[in-house]
Design a protein around this motif. Structure first.
Motif: not given
Length: 116
Positions: A72-80
């Protein structure tokens, strides 16, 4: 192959037009207003990331993250990162598009939000 067909169909058949935007500053404000809706997947990802961190069965809060929390942390980082690229591309595109084609800005915003 499906996304260009969907964008073209929405461009032709949806009954809305972009407002009259004669200057570059009004076009950038219009793009910024549309981009605010593209942050919805990021906010949703942050909520899910926080919930997964709360529900993780880690005894140490500053210890190693579990795989589910890391995803989930990776998803948020890549989404930003993708949102920043998207916004700069839309800002440049909005300054060069003719008035008749500015209807594409909200359509591409919707495509970005759905694809994330």
């Amino acid at each position: 192959l499906l996304c260009p067909c969907l964008i073209y169909g929405a461009y032709v058949f949806l009954p809305f037009d972009a407002p009259l935007l004669p200057t570059i500053s009004t076009r950038l404000v219009y793009t910024l207003r549309c981009a605010a809706f593209a942050t919805f997947p990021i906010v949703l990802g942050m909520i899910v990331s926080g919930i997964s961190r709360l529900c993780a069965s880690a005894l140490e809060p500053f210890g190693e993250l579990q795989q589910e929390v890391e995803i989930h942390r990776t998803y948020v980082s890549q989404s930003v990162h993708l949102f920043i690229l998207y916004f700069f591309n839309m800002a440049v595109l909005a300054t060069y598009l003719p008035q008749e084609v500015l209807k594409l800005i909200p359509l591409l915003t919707a495509l970005f939000a759905v694809s994330r």
